[in-house]
Every structure is written in C-alpha cells, then in structure tokens.
Write an enzyme that holds these catalytic residues in place. Structure first.
Site, mmCIF file in Angstrom:
data_model
loop_
_atom_site.group_PDB
_atom_site.id
_atom_site.type_symbol
_atom_site.label_atom_id
_atom_site.label_comp_id
_atom_site.label_asym_id
_atom_site.label_seq_id
_atom_site.Cartn_x
_atom_site.Cartn_y
_atom_site.Cartn_z
ATOM 1 N N TYR A 199 17.179 4.972 7.706
ATOM 2 C CA TYR A 199 17.455 4.437 9.046
ATOM 3 C C TYR A 199 18.941 4.568 9.376
ATOM 4 O O TYR A 199 19.326 5.023 10.463
ATOM 5 C CB TYR A 199 17.024 2.975 9.079
ATOM 6 C CG TYR A 199 17.162 2.283 10.402
ATOM 7 C CD1 TYR A 199 16.120 2.256 11.329
ATOM 8 C CD2 TYR A 199 18.344 1.610 10.738
ATOM 9 C CE1 TYR A 199 16.238 1.593 12.538
ATOM 10 C CE2 TYR A 199 18.477 0.950 11.943
ATOM 11 C CZ TYR A 199 17.426 0.944 12.838
ATOM 12 O OH TYR A 199 17.554 0.289 14.039
ATOM 13 N N SER B 61 22.174 2.052 16.717
ATOM 14 C CA SER B 61 22.127 0.737 16.065
ATOM 15 C C SER B 61 23.496 0.446 15.480
ATOM 16 O O SER B 61 24.298 1.364 15.262
ATOM 17 C CB SER B 61 21.087 0.751 14.942
ATOM 18 O OG SER B 61 21.224 -0.362 14.086
#
Length: 267
Positions: A148, A135
């Site tokens: 995350y 990401s």
C-alpha cells in the site's frame, strides 16, 4: 462546478461516494464508476447521475468509462482516480508476489489508466483536471502495509510527472493525501465504526476523526477555478497526523498476519 462533467472511480462508497455527492450538490454532472454495481447504481440514481460498472484493474474498462462519460455529456472536465483497497498486509518477508501485484493493480495501475485516458480526452478540449487519491502513507513510511505504501508513493510521483507533461494542454494534475479517514473499508479493518472513529481520534493531534466528506471538500477545491494555478501538488489532509512525529504507531496493520484485504477473488 455548475454543469462540469466529473467521473469518479470507486464511487460506490467511502471517499468516492462522498465526492460524488459533493460535486453533484455543486451542480456537476457526475458519472460514478465502481465494481459494486448494486451500490453504485443506487447512488447514481439518488444523485441524478449515471453509473458505469468498472474493474479499475482493467485498462479497457477505464477507457470505456471515459468514453461513456463523453458519450453522455460531450466532454470530461474532471477525472477523480479514487478506487482503492488495503491490499496485502503483514510482514514484507511473507508477502506473496501475487498479493503485491494485486495491490499495485488497484492502487497504482488504475491511476495510470485513469490519467492516460482522461488526458487523451482533455487534450482535445485543451482543458481539464485530473485528481488522484493517495494517502499519508504516500508521503512517509510506516503508516500502512508495504504494498500500500509503495503504491501510494507511486501515485504522488506519477501525479508530478504527469502534470509536467500535461500542463501544455491546459490540464492540471493533483493528488490528495488523506490521513486515516473513517470509511467502510477502515471500519472493516478496525472492527466497526465506533472503533474506527476512536482510533482516528487517538492518532490525531487535533483529536478529531477525518470523514469522507472532508476529503471530498479538498477534491472540490482542487477541481475548482479557485485552484487554477495549482498543479503537480499533493494536498495532505490528515488532522496533523504527519506533523511532529504524531504518526508513529498510526498503522494498526503492522503486526497483522500476511493476508489480503479487499474484494474476494482479487488476490
């Protein structure tokens, strides 16, 4: 990708489903793995592929998925580690150890398991490609929740170190770092598809929302012979979000109360 054998985790929806569709359209033999048996089975049937129910936090289940793929097709040419959750959100000061560990289990441990067991098969073949979905939260801070962000940084680090070891066997290892992509999970976080599309456009210098099909195209490139000399690389596909400070304020989760966004029972 004609007749190449591809295993995709998290393949029942979002980027994983888009990748399964794109690779199948290019002639690949696709095996879909996901915890969602109903959606995964339906998509596999539509694509003429196979489905394996897998909890990616369980190493034995990923090992079984690789073994099943080889049993079906005799080899494994491309492993795509895609399964994900948002996981623990909210203040670092309030994040529980349980929620932290559950997030790492889905986002990082599963990538380790996927690389490990795919590479064992590919070592015997002396060829293969392993791709993992990171990401833009893996290339800079502040774009996602803390757990995350840490996990997605870990995916990139593991990609580089794995590539260094596995190159001797003819195995390429790369990652893709998407910007905010309008997937069902993002729609859930944003409060619907329309809000997700608009939010993605607002943080993009191009004024465009990323769709799963566009990330699937980047995975296809990295898996193909066109990328034969690309390894240990992270391809950022983000509509320019990480350029020139545009990413500031991109996370809508910064001020959320501490909770866990993912399958019920995960944390």
């Amino acid at each position: 990708m004609q007749d190449k054998v591809v295993l995709v985790t998290g393949a029942a929806s979002g980027i994983g489903a888009a990748a399964a569709r794109r690779f199948a359209a290019e002639g690949a033999r696709v095996v879909l793995a996901d915890i969602n048996e109903t959606a995964g089975t339906a998509l596999a049937a539509a694509l003429g592929g196979h489905f394996v129910v897998v909890d990616v936090t369980r190493e034995d289940q990923i090992e079984r998925a690789v073994a099943r793929t080889v049993e079906l097709h005799g080899r494994l040419d491309c492993m795509i580690n895609n399964a994900g959750v948002v996981g623990a959100v909210g203040s670092l000061l309030e994040t529980t150890a349980q929620a932290w560990r559950a997030t790492q289990a889905v986002l990082l441990d599963s990538v380790f398991y996927g690389i490990k067991h795919a590479a064992r098969q590919m070592r015997e073949q002396r060829s293969g490609v392993i791709l993992s979905v990171s990401s833009i939260a893996g290339v800079m801070g502040g774009l996602g929740p803390h757990a995350y962000t840490a996990a997605k940084h870990g995916v990139i680090g593991l990609t580089r170190s794995a590539a260094a070891e596995l190159s001797q066997y003819g195995i390429r290892v790369n990652a893709v770092a998407p910007g905010t992509t309008v997937t069902p999970l993002v729609e859930q976080v944003r409060g619907g598809r329309e809000a997700a599309m608009e939010g993605a456009k607002q943080v993009s210098p191009l004024g465009s929302a990323l769709l799963p099909e566009e990330i699937a195209a980047s995975l296809l490139y990295l898996a193909s012979d066109a990328a034969a000399h690309v390894t240990a690389h992270t391809l950022v596909v983000d509509s320019g979000v990480t350029a020139g400070g545009f990413a500031s304020g991109a996370s809508v989760l910064r001020d959320r109360p501490s909770t866990f966004i993912g399958p019920s029972g995960t944390a």
